[in-house]
Design an enzyme around this catalytic site. Structure first.
Site, PDB file in Angstrom:
ATOM      1  N   TYR A   1      -1.798  -1.570  10.330  1.00  0.00           N
ATOM      2  CA  TYR A   1      -1.900  -1.697   8.873  1.00  0.00           C
ATOM      3  C   TYR A   1      -0.621  -1.144   8.231  1.00  0.00           C
ATOM      4  O   TYR A   1      -0.010  -1.775   7.363  1.00  0.00           O
ATOM      5  CB  TYR A   1      -3.129  -0.918   8.388  1.00  0.00           C
ATOM      6  CG  TYR A   1      -3.395  -0.968   6.894  1.00  0.00           C
ATOM      7  CD1 TYR A   1      -4.145  -2.008   6.343  1.00  0.00           C
ATOM      8  CD2 TYR A   1      -2.927   0.027   6.034  1.00  0.00           C
ATOM      9  CE1 TYR A   1      -4.410  -2.050   4.977  1.00  0.00           C
ATOM     10  CE2 TYR A   1      -3.186  -0.012   4.678  1.00  0.00           C
ATOM     11  CZ  TYR A   1      -3.928  -1.053   4.149  1.00  0.00           C
ATOM     12  OH  TYR A   1      -4.185  -1.093   2.791  1.00  0.00           O
TER      13      TYR A   1
ATOM     14  N   LYS B   1       2.182  -3.191   5.992  1.00  0.00           N
ATOM     15  CA  LYS B   1       2.463  -2.847   4.592  1.00  0.00           C
ATOM     16  C   LYS B   1       3.940  -2.462   4.397  1.00  0.00           C
ATOM     17  O   LYS B   1       4.513  -2.715   3.337  1.00  0.00           O
ATOM     18  CB  LYS B   1       1.523  -1.739   4.122  1.00  0.00           C
ATOM     19  CG  LYS B   1       0.028  -2.149   4.139  1.00  0.00           C
ATOM     20  CD  LYS B   1      -0.282  -3.335   3.240  1.00  0.00           C
ATOM     21  CE  LYS B   1      -1.766  -3.629   3.140  1.00  0.00           C
ATOM     22  NZ  LYS B   1      -2.068  -4.774   2.273  1.00  0.00           N
TER      23      LYS B   1
ATOM     24  N   SER C   1       0.860  -1.193   0.000  1.00  0.00           N
ATOM     25  CA  SER C   1       0.000   0.000   0.000  1.00  0.00           C
ATOM     26  C   SER C   1       0.894   1.240   0.000  1.00  0.00           C
ATOM     27  O   SER C   1       2.072   1.163   0.388  1.00  0.00           O
ATOM     28  CB  SER C   1      -0.850  -0.012   1.278  1.00  0.00           C
ATOM     29  OG  SER C   1      -1.479   1.231   1.476  1.00  0.00           O
TER      30      SER C   1
HETATM   31  N1  LIG Z   1      -8.638   0.029  -1.497  1.00  0.00           N
HETATM   32  C1  LIG Z   1      -7.567   0.760  -1.265  1.00  0.00           C
HETATM   33  O1  LIG Z   1      -7.616   1.982  -1.229  1.00  0.00           O
HETATM   34  C2  LIG Z   1      -6.235   0.076  -1.031  1.00  0.00           C
HETATM   35  C3  LIG Z   1      -5.079   0.861  -1.052  1.00  0.00           C
HETATM   36  C4  LIG Z   1      -3.854   0.245  -0.833  1.00  0.00           C
HETATM   37  C5  LIG Z   1      -3.791  -1.108  -0.598  1.00  0.00           C
HETATM   38  N2  LIG Z   1      -4.931  -1.848  -0.574  1.00  0.00           N
HETATM   39  C6  LIG Z   1      -4.800  -3.288  -0.323  1.00  0.00           C
HETATM   40  O2  LIG Z   1      -5.415  -3.999  -1.361  1.00  0.00           O
HETATM   41  C7  LIG Z   1      -5.744  -5.301  -0.919  1.00  0.00           C
HETATM   42  C8  LIG Z   1      -7.143  -5.653  -1.388  1.00  0.00           C
HETATM   43  O3  LIG Z   1      -8.054  -4.782  -0.750  1.00  0.00           O
HETATM   44  P1  LIG Z   1      -9.306  -4.139  -1.480  1.00  0.00           P
HETATM   45  O4  LIG Z   1      -9.116  -2.680  -1.460  1.00  0.00           O
HETATM   46  O5  LIG Z   1      -9.560  -4.826  -2.754  1.00  0.00           O
HETATM   47  O6  LIG Z   1     -10.424  -4.441  -0.373  1.00  0.00           O
HETATM   48  P2  LIG Z   1     -11.710  -5.351  -0.380  1.00  0.00           P
HETATM   49  O7  LIG Z   1     -12.188  -5.294   1.022  1.00  0.00           O
HETATM   50  O8  LIG Z   1     -12.626  -4.934  -1.473  1.00  0.00           O
HETATM   51  O9  LIG Z   1     -11.156  -6.809  -0.702  1.00  0.00           O
HETATM   52  C9  LIG Z   1     -10.397  -7.544   0.220  1.00  0.00           C
HETATM   53  C10 LIG Z   1     -10.807  -8.991   0.141  1.00  0.00           C
HETATM   54  O10 LIG Z   1      -9.966  -9.739   1.045  1.00  0.00           O
HETATM   55  C11 LIG Z   1     -10.766 -10.699   1.690  1.00  0.00           C
HETATM   56  N3  LIG Z   1     -10.151 -11.130   2.946  1.00  0.00           N
HETATM   57  C12 LIG Z   1     -10.060 -10.446   4.115  1.00  0.00           C
HETATM   58  N4  LIG Z   1      -9.485 -11.207   5.053  1.00  0.00           N
HETATM   59  C13 LIG Z   1      -9.188 -12.399   4.470  1.00  0.00           C
HETATM   60  C14 LIG Z   1      -8.596 -13.600   4.934  1.00  0.00           C
HETATM   61  N5  LIG Z   1      -8.212 -13.748   6.214  1.00  0.00           N
HETATM   62  N6  LIG Z   1      -8.433 -14.617   4.059  1.00  0.00           N
HETATM   63  C15 LIG Z   1      -8.851 -14.495   2.773  1.00  0.00           C
HETATM   64  N7  LIG Z   1      -9.435 -13.402   2.285  1.00  0.00           N
HETATM   65  C16 LIG Z   1      -9.599 -12.350   3.121  1.00  0.00           C
HETATM   66  C17 LIG Z   1     -12.102  -9.990   1.924  1.00  0.00           C
HETATM   67  O11 LIG Z   1     -13.152 -10.908   2.187  1.00  0.00           O
HETATM   68  C18 LIG Z   1     -12.261  -9.231   0.618  1.00  0.00           C
HETATM   69  O12 LIG Z   1     -12.969  -9.988  -0.336  1.00  0.00           O
HETATM   70  C19 LIG Z   1      -5.558  -5.287   0.600  1.00  0.00           C
HETATM   71  O13 LIG Z   1      -4.344  -5.911   0.930  1.00  0.00           O
HETATM   72  C20 LIG Z   1      -5.495  -3.804   0.918  1.00  0.00           C
HETATM   73  O14 LIG Z   1      -4.769  -3.541   2.086  1.00  0.00           O
HETATM   74  C21 LIG Z   1      -6.146  -1.286  -0.807  1.00  0.00           C
END
Ligand SMILES: NC(=O)c1ccc[n+]([C@@H]2O[C@H](COP(=O)([O-])OP(=O)(O)OC[C@H]3O[C@@H](n4cnc5c(N)ncnc54)[C@H](O)[C@@H]3O)[C@@H](O)[C@H]2O)c1
Length: 283
Positions: A164, A168, A151
């Site tokens: 978090y 990261k 992230s």
């Molecule tokens: N959305 C943002 O702004 C953003 C920015 C930087 C990084 N990220 C990272 O991107 C990645 C994906 O997040 P997203 O934004 O798509 O969010 P999201 O919540 O839409 O998707 C995350 C998915 O991970 C699944 N999940 C959670 N815990 C789990 C576990 N223990 N085992 C298996 N699956 C699990 C959830 O059920 C969900 O379907 C994450 O690592 C998040 O930290 C997101």
């Protein structure tokens, strides 16, 4: 490094939503077979069911080693190969480090902080990499590609979510340390560091109010995946994704010649030291 014949197989964790789902659809459109892994069984089954025969869902809690091990062994057994792992599942902080009203145990000492975020975002990714390399070595042509979702919080800091942020940062360190080693056996390890994307990670009420000009489109994430998956040599890289652009981020410059020696030239010293001292045994 690509495997001879047939379609490549990818595992995507956190595939039922957001980035994981977008990457799943993208890889399917590029002729991959994709194993969607997610803790959300209902959503995972629903989504995978709509994606055709090259997609299958495996209910997985990445924070459980047994669950992730089943995911990897089943994915490899599917077509006898494993080409890509997007270690992407992630959650935000489950309890605030700054809490004023800590719950106390019988001795009046604060109960431990809930560190589920570290289990899911960091420990599970290390185990995922550990499992991936085992199966990548079994490929007919050994090797494969790992893309980790870190992230922008791993490059800067998200003060509202310190665990978090720590997780990261850890992923960038993992990528930088292991990427240059694994590439010697044709396994590349890179990570993406997205800025804010409109996914289910953000509560719906906040998303509705979020300034649109600060939302990075999913197409930037897919561009980064294409870059990493299209290159057999690029490894150990962290790429910041903001708005429409990819910014490759390097570690800080060496402070002095001594730090450069420690960082770049001392491998032989450490290898010799680890051979003579059994530090990896026991605790
Ligand atoms: N959305 C943002 O702004 C953003 C920015 C930087 C990084 N990220 C990272 O991107 C990645 C994906 O997040 P997203 O934004 O798509 O969010 P999201 O919540 O839409 O998707 C995350 C998915 O991970 C699944 N999940 C959670 N815990 C789990 C576990 N223990 N085992 C298996 N699956 C699990 C959830 O059920 C969900 O379907 C994450 O690592 C998040 O930290 C997101």
């Amino acid at each position: 490094m690509s495997q001879p014949g047939a379609k490549p197989v990818a595992i995507i964790t956190g595939a039922a939503s957001g980035i994981g789902l977008a990457v799943t659809q993208h890889l399917l459109s590029k002729n991959y077979r994709v194993v969607l892994a997610d803790v959300n069984a209902k959503q995972g089954e629903l989504v995978a069911g709509s994606l055709g025969p090259d997609a299958r869902f495996i209910h997985t809690d990445v924070s459980s080693y047994a669950s992730q091990a089943t995911l990897f062994s089943t994915a490899f057994a599917w077509h006898g190969r494993l080409d890509v792992a997007a270690l992407n599942a992630g959650i935000d902080d489950r309890q605030s480090l700054y809490e004023m009203q800590e719950e106390l145990d019988a001795d009046g000492i604060p109960k431990p902080l809930n560190l589920k975020t570290i289990d899911v975002n960091l420990n599970a990714v290390i185990q995922g990499l550990w499992l991936f390399k085992y199966y990548a070595r079994k490929n007919e042509k050994p090797g494969g590609k790992v893309v980790i979702t870190s992230s922008a919080a791993g490059l800067y800091a998200m003060t509202t979510n310190p665990q978090y942020t720590a997780s990261k940062y850890g992923l960038i360190g993992l990528t930088r340390a292991s990427g240059p080693v694994f590439v010697k056996e044709y396994i590349t390890v890179n990570c993406i560091c997205p800025a804010f994307l409109a996914t289910n990670l953000c509560p719906k009420q906040l998303l509705d109010k979020f300034p649109k000009e600060h939302i990075t489109p999913m197409s930037t994430v897919l561009k980064a995946f294409d870059t990493f998956l299209g290159d057999d040599k690029m490894t150990g890289q962290s790429v910041e994704l903001s708005l429409g652009k990819l910014y490759f981020r390097q570690q800080p410059e060496w402070a002095n010649e001594s730090q450069r020696w420690l960082g770049e030239d001392s491998d032989g010293f450490w290898e010799e030291a680890y051979e003579s001292v059994p530090v990896r045994d026991g605790v």
